[in-house]
Write a protein that holds these residues in place. Structure first.
Motif, PDB file in Angstrom:
ATOM      1  N   ILE A 232      36.787  32.710  20.449  1.00  0.00           N
ATOM      2  CA  ILE A 232      38.100  32.416  19.882  1.00  0.00           C
ATOM      3  C   ILE A 232      38.558  31.008  20.224  1.00  0.00           C
ATOM      4  CG2 ILE A 232      40.564  32.927  20.184  1.00  0.00           C
ATOM      5  CD1 ILE A 232      39.598  35.898  20.594  1.00  0.00           C
ATOM      6  N   SER A 233      38.384  30.657  21.507  1.00  0.00           N
ATOM      7  CA  SER A 233      39.057  29.460  22.002  1.00  0.00           C
ATOM      8  C   SER A 233      38.139  28.247  22.039  1.00  0.00           C
ATOM      9  CB  SER A 233      39.565  29.717  23.418  1.00  0.00           C
ATOM     10  OG  SER A 233      38.476  29.920  24.301  1.00  0.00           O
ATOM     11  N   GLY A 234      36.835  28.490  21.860  1.00  0.00           N
ATOM     12  CA  GLY A 234      35.912  27.376  21.967  1.00  0.00           C
ATOM     13  C   GLY A 234      35.674  26.926  23.390  1.00  0.00           C
ATOM     14  N   PHE A 235      36.043  27.763  24.346  1.00  0.00           N
ATOM     15  CA  PHE A 235      35.843  27.366  25.743  1.00  0.00           C
ATOM     16  C   PHE A 235      34.360  27.282  26.055  1.00  0.00           C
ATOM     17  CE2 PHE A 235      35.158  28.270  30.232  1.00  0.00           C
ATOM     18  CZ  PHE A 235      35.999  27.353  30.820  1.00  0.00           C
ATOM     19  N   ARG A 236      34.028  26.205  26.734  1.00  0.00           N
ATOM     20  CA  ARG A 236      32.655  26.080  27.224  1.00  0.00           C
ATOM     21  C   ARG A 236      32.662  25.713  28.700  1.00  0.00           C
ATOM     22  NH1 ARG A 236      29.472  22.384  23.051  1.00  0.00           N
ATOM     23  NH2 ARG A 236      31.505  21.931  22.125  1.00  0.00           N
ATOM     24  N   GLN A 237      31.724  26.239  29.410  1.00  0.00           N
ATOM     25  CA  GLN A 237      31.589  25.838  30.798  1.00  0.00           C
ATOM     26  C   GLN A 237      31.457  24.318  30.820  1.00  0.00           C
ATOM     27  OE1 GLN A 237      31.562  28.939  31.623  1.00  0.00           O
ATOM     28  NE2 GLN A 237      29.504  29.787  31.733  1.00  0.00           N
ATOM     29  N   PRO A 238      31.904  23.716  31.904  1.00  0.00           N
ATOM     30  CA  PRO A 238      31.708  22.271  32.038  1.00  0.00           C
ATOM     31  C   PRO A 238      30.237  21.963  31.769  1.00  0.00           C
ATOM     32  CG  PRO A 238      33.014  23.109  33.841  1.00  0.00           C
ATOM     33  CD  PRO A 238      32.612  24.292  33.023  1.00  0.00           C
TER      34      PRO A 238
ATOM     35  N   GLY B 290      42.219  44.203  23.143  1.00  0.00           N
ATOM     36  CA  GLY B 290      41.196  44.597  24.102  1.00  0.00           C
ATOM     37  C   GLY B 290      40.549  43.436  24.812  1.00  0.00           C
ATOM     38  N   MET B 291      41.180  42.274  24.759  1.00  0.00           N
ATOM     39  CA  MET B 291      40.577  41.104  25.392  1.00  0.00           C
ATOM     40  C   MET B 291      40.811  41.104  26.901  1.00  0.00           C
ATOM     41  SD  MET B 291      39.217  39.357  23.000  1.00  0.00           S
ATOM     42  CE  MET B 291      39.241  39.365  21.214  1.00  0.00           C
ATOM     43  N   ILE B 292      42.022  41.426  27.284  1.00  0.00           N
ATOM     44  CA  ILE B 292      42.391  41.334  28.694  1.00  0.00           C
ATOM     45  C   ILE B 292      43.260  42.512  29.089  1.00  0.00           C
ATOM     46  CG2 ILE B 292      42.434  38.809  28.625  1.00  0.00           C
ATOM     47  CD1 ILE B 292      45.531  39.041  28.609  1.00  0.00           C
ATOM     48  N   GLY B 293      43.408  42.671  30.388  1.00  0.00           N
ATOM     49  CA  GLY B 293      44.436  43.545  30.932  1.00  0.00           C
ATOM     50  C   GLY B 293      45.220  42.701  31.926  1.00  0.00           C
ATOM     51  N   LEU B 294      46.539  42.779  31.885  1.00  0.00           N
ATOM     52  CA  LEU B 294      47.342  41.955  32.793  1.00  0.00           C
ATOM     53  C   LEU B 294      48.563  42.762  33.204  1.00  0.00           C
ATOM     54  CD1 LEU B 294      48.011  39.345  34.211  1.00  0.00           C
ATOM     55  CD2 LEU B 294      48.919  38.439  32.074  1.00  0.00           C
ATOM     56  N   ARG B 295      48.638  43.046  34.498  1.00  0.00           N
ATOM     57  CA  ARG B 295      49.775  43.828  34.999  1.00  0.00           C
ATOM     58  C   ARG B 295      49.970  43.516  36.460  1.00  0.00           C
ATOM     59  NH1 ARG B 295      49.638  49.874  35.177  1.00  0.00           N
ATOM     60  NH2 ARG B 295      50.963  49.283  36.930  1.00  0.00           N
ATOM     61  N   ASN B 296      51.236  43.289  36.809  1.00  0.00           N
ATOM     62  CA  ASN B 296      51.577  43.122  38.218  1.00  0.00           C
ATOM     63  C   ASN B 296      50.757  42.020  38.893  1.00  0.00           C
ATOM     64  OD1 ASN B 296      53.306  45.158  37.789  1.00  0.00           O
ATOM     65  ND2 ASN B 296      52.427  46.564  39.300  1.00  0.00           N
ATOM     66  N   GLY B 297      50.566  40.946  38.184  1.00  0.00           N
ATOM     67  CA  GLY B 297      49.878  39.825  38.810  1.00  0.00           C
ATOM     68  C   GLY B 297      48.387  40.024  38.987  1.00  0.00           C
ATOM     69  N   ARG B 298      47.827  41.008  38.304  1.00  0.00           N
ATOM     70  CA  ARG B 298      46.375  41.157  38.316  1.00  0.00           C
ATOM     71  C   ARG B 298      45.855  41.078  36.892  1.00  0.00           C
ATOM     72  NH1 ARG B 298      44.533  41.568  43.180  1.00  0.00           N
ATOM     73  NH2 ARG B 298      42.425  41.498  42.393  1.00  0.00           N
ATOM     74  N   LEU B 299      44.836  40.262  36.734  1.00  0.00           N
ATOM     75  CA  LEU B 299      44.274  40.026  35.402  1.00  0.00           C
ATOM     76  C   LEU B 299      42.871  40.595  35.330  1.00  0.00           C
ATOM     77  CD1 LEU B 299      44.242  38.494  32.621  1.00  0.00           C
ATOM     78  CD2 LEU B 299      43.254  36.581  33.875  1.00  0.00           C
ATOM     79  N   LYS B 300      42.621  41.327  34.278  1.00  0.00           N
ATOM     80  CA  LYS B 300      41.268  41.835  34.042  1.00  0.00           C
ATOM     81  C   LYS B 300      40.799  41.263  32.719  1.00  0.00           C
ATOM     82  CE  LYS B 300      37.779  44.460  35.168  1.00  0.00           C
ATOM     83  NZ  LYS B 300      36.961  43.719  34.235  1.00  0.00           N
ATOM     84  N   ILE B 301      39.652  40.635  32.747  1.00  0.00           N
ATOM     85  CA  ILE B 301      39.109  40.056  31.523  1.00  0.00           C
ATOM     86  C   ILE B 301      38.093  41.025  30.944  1.00  0.00           C
ATOM     87  CG2 ILE B 301      37.768  38.155  30.577  1.00  0.00           C
ATOM     88  CD1 ILE B 301      39.089  36.389  32.731  1.00  0.00           C
ATOM     89  N   HIS B 302      38.415  41.613  29.808  1.00  0.00           N
ATOM     90  CA  HIS B 302      37.552  42.651  29.245  1.00  0.00           C
ATOM     91  C   HIS B 302      36.455  42.093  28.367  1.00  0.00           C
ATOM     92  CE1 HIS B 302      41.225  45.366  29.900  1.00  0.00           C
ATOM     93  NE2 HIS B 302      40.305  45.757  30.755  1.00  0.00           N
ATOM     94  N   ASP B 303      36.751  41.037  27.656  1.00  0.00           N
ATOM     95  CA  ASP B 303      35.776  40.548  26.677  1.00  0.00           C
ATOM     96  C   ASP B 303      35.705  39.028  26.697  1.00  0.00           C
ATOM     97  OD1 ASP B 303      34.040  40.153  24.614  1.00  0.00           O
ATOM     98  OD2 ASP B 303      35.050  41.514  23.227  1.00  0.00           O
ATOM     99  N   ALA B 304      35.062  38.524  27.740  1.00  0.00           N
ATOM    100  CA  ALA B 304      34.968  37.078  27.902  1.00  0.00           C
ATOM    101  C   ALA B 304      34.254  36.401  26.725  1.00  0.00           C
ATOM    102  CB  ALA B 304      34.279  36.731  29.220  1.00  0.00           C
ATOM    103  N   PRO B 305      33.155  36.967  26.230  1.00  0.00           N
ATOM    104  CA  PRO B 305      32.495  36.299  25.100  1.00  0.00           C
ATOM    105  C   PRO B 305      33.409  36.139  23.904  1.00  0.00           C
ATOM    106  CG  PRO B 305      31.051  37.957  26.060  1.00  0.00           C
ATOM    107  CD  PRO B 305      32.387  38.134  26.710  1.00  0.00           C
ATOM    108  N   ALA B 306      34.205  37.175  23.614  1.00  0.00           N
ATOM    109  CA  ALA B 306      35.119  37.060  22.478  1.00  0.00           C
ATOM    110  C   ALA B 306      36.158  35.980  22.743  1.00  0.00           C
ATOM    111  CB  ALA B 306      35.799  38.409  22.215  1.00  0.00           C
TER     112      ALA B 306
END
Lengths: 252, 252
Positions: free
Chosen positions: B236-242, B216-232
DNA sequence: CGCTTCGTTGAGCCCCATCAAAGTAGGTGG
DNA sequence: CCACCTACTTTGATGGGGCTCAACGAAGCG
């Protein structure tokens, strides 16, 4: 401890900086005079955080010793972004309020030299064109080393990664006259640091180094590295000298 | 083919460049006038090598479409160094004879705009300080993204790498008003390209994306990406804004 | 002489690469 | 409008490169 401190503190003046930069673009007398006037030294022991991530930076030269640019993850994992070697600039940046994009840690005792006067002189008067050119070339090389690091981590095997990294370091050390002679060259990073740099576990670094040793590629003992078969290492890892020939001295 | 070309060619002028840069450092009227005068366009189809490694570069803006900086290995392996998105500069460099340190390939149809007049204006007269500042900040961000790439490849798992990369791309696209709305956002890279970027095999990219979808994190089909749960994804990845808040717009 | 740090080696296993093949969607031409 | 082709996506099976856990050796240092 990140590193063994068995290397003696090496004494060196700005001459090393001059030697390196003049190889990138022949410096003029005023350039050299400017560099010789630098006198704001700092000496730091191993494991010192010379810069912290997000902190303001001030331009310095690393005159002797090794350091590593690192990024820390929340869970304590650590990635070495790249190594900073004698002759390299630290925090050279043209932004008005330069923020460090990663931390800098001393791997050995390090000597650094304030380079602020250089930056100011370059900004104020354009008659230091050769110096500016040399510094720009050095910055370009740093960017190229970053990309090499990405290729190592993304596409090479453990054996290839270490081969590639060793050749990069030898190449960069040769540019500041740390040639690898009969004794080999001083090689301070611990296997833990090499693991953090290559994306490998400490244990696997150890095994892979042993493999390189058994294959007759290198000798590594007590912080001294001897490269026995550079051509083979290059063939294995795909390492190539930085392409634009103007970037590097003849001995790289 | 490196990429599907199903995206319509998007029309955009220098306004996107202006919007992005003014967010980094508020531009003045002369800055904006200068950018609006740019008119040397190029349009290239997917898979065009916009720059080859070692070739001389000339500064341009990418106005629309995606490109990738890549390094090719002798045996044909390919590493994506990073993505170049609308609003990004290409070949901005202060060295006198800038050589490309890696190749640049179009992933979609791309529009680029010659930026030489901007560089000349900045060099000639210092009254474009805000513009110079914005461009310098952008360059600093580019360097930070390179380091993020190193951390991804060196320390993250497949699941974490893709999560981290997706967040980076969303963040950068948001900075040029490609927000991910109800439709999601246009996401042209093929799974092969994602593999070359993340150091994973095509097959494993596919499996990991499916996992992200099932979680349930993302949806990806036909070159379109939907991010469903950015906080998760961030957790998970430790991503932080610059980090330096001045680097980014509010919606990043 | 004990402590600490670094290097070395073994056993077991898991993540991810590789090989192989089928499914899907767009584009093109008859 | 259908047949075909190409590029991309998806899924299964199998194996290997490298991680983890664990322990011991070696070397410098107080």
């Amino acid at each position: 401890m990140l590193s063994s401190s068995r290397q003696p503190i090496e004494r060196a003046g700005p001459e090393r900086i001059i030697a390196r930069l003049t190889r990138l673009a022949p410096l003029t007398a005023p350039d050299i005079a400017l560099l010789r006037q630098l006198d704001d030294w700092r000496h730091d022991p191993p494991d010192t955080h010379l810069i912290r991530e997000g902190q303001r930076t001030t331009p310095r030269f690393l005159v002797s010793g090794w350091a590593a640019r690192i990024r820390l993850l929340d869970d304590g994992r650590r990635q070495v972004i790249g190594f900073v070697l004698p002759g390299d600039g630290i925090g050279f940046c043209r932004r008005p309020q330069p923020m460090a994009t990663c931390a800098l840690v001393a791997l050995t005792p390090v000597q650094t030299l304030d380079a602020e006067p250089v930056i100011e002189a370059l900004a104020a008067m354009p008659d230091h064109a050769p110096l500016a050119r040399a510094i720009n070339i050095a910055a370009g090389m740093d960017e190229a080393w970053l990309m090499d690091q990405i290729v190592r981590l993304g596409k090479l095997t453990a054996y290839e990664r270490l081969s590639h990294l060793i050749l990069e370091l030898r190449c960069r050390l040769a540019a500041v006259d740390h040639a690898d002679d009969a004794d080999g060259l001083s090689f301070p990073p611990t296997q833990e640091v090499l693991g953090d740099a290559t994306g490998l576990s400490l244990v696997h670094v150890n095994r892979t180094l042993r493999q390189l040793r058994e294959d007759g590629m290198i000798g590594l003992r007590n912080g001294r590295l001897k490269i026995h078969d550079a051509p083979a290492l290059a063939a294995i890892s795909g390492f190539r000298q930085p392409r634009p020939s103007e970037w590097v001295g003849p001995e790289c």
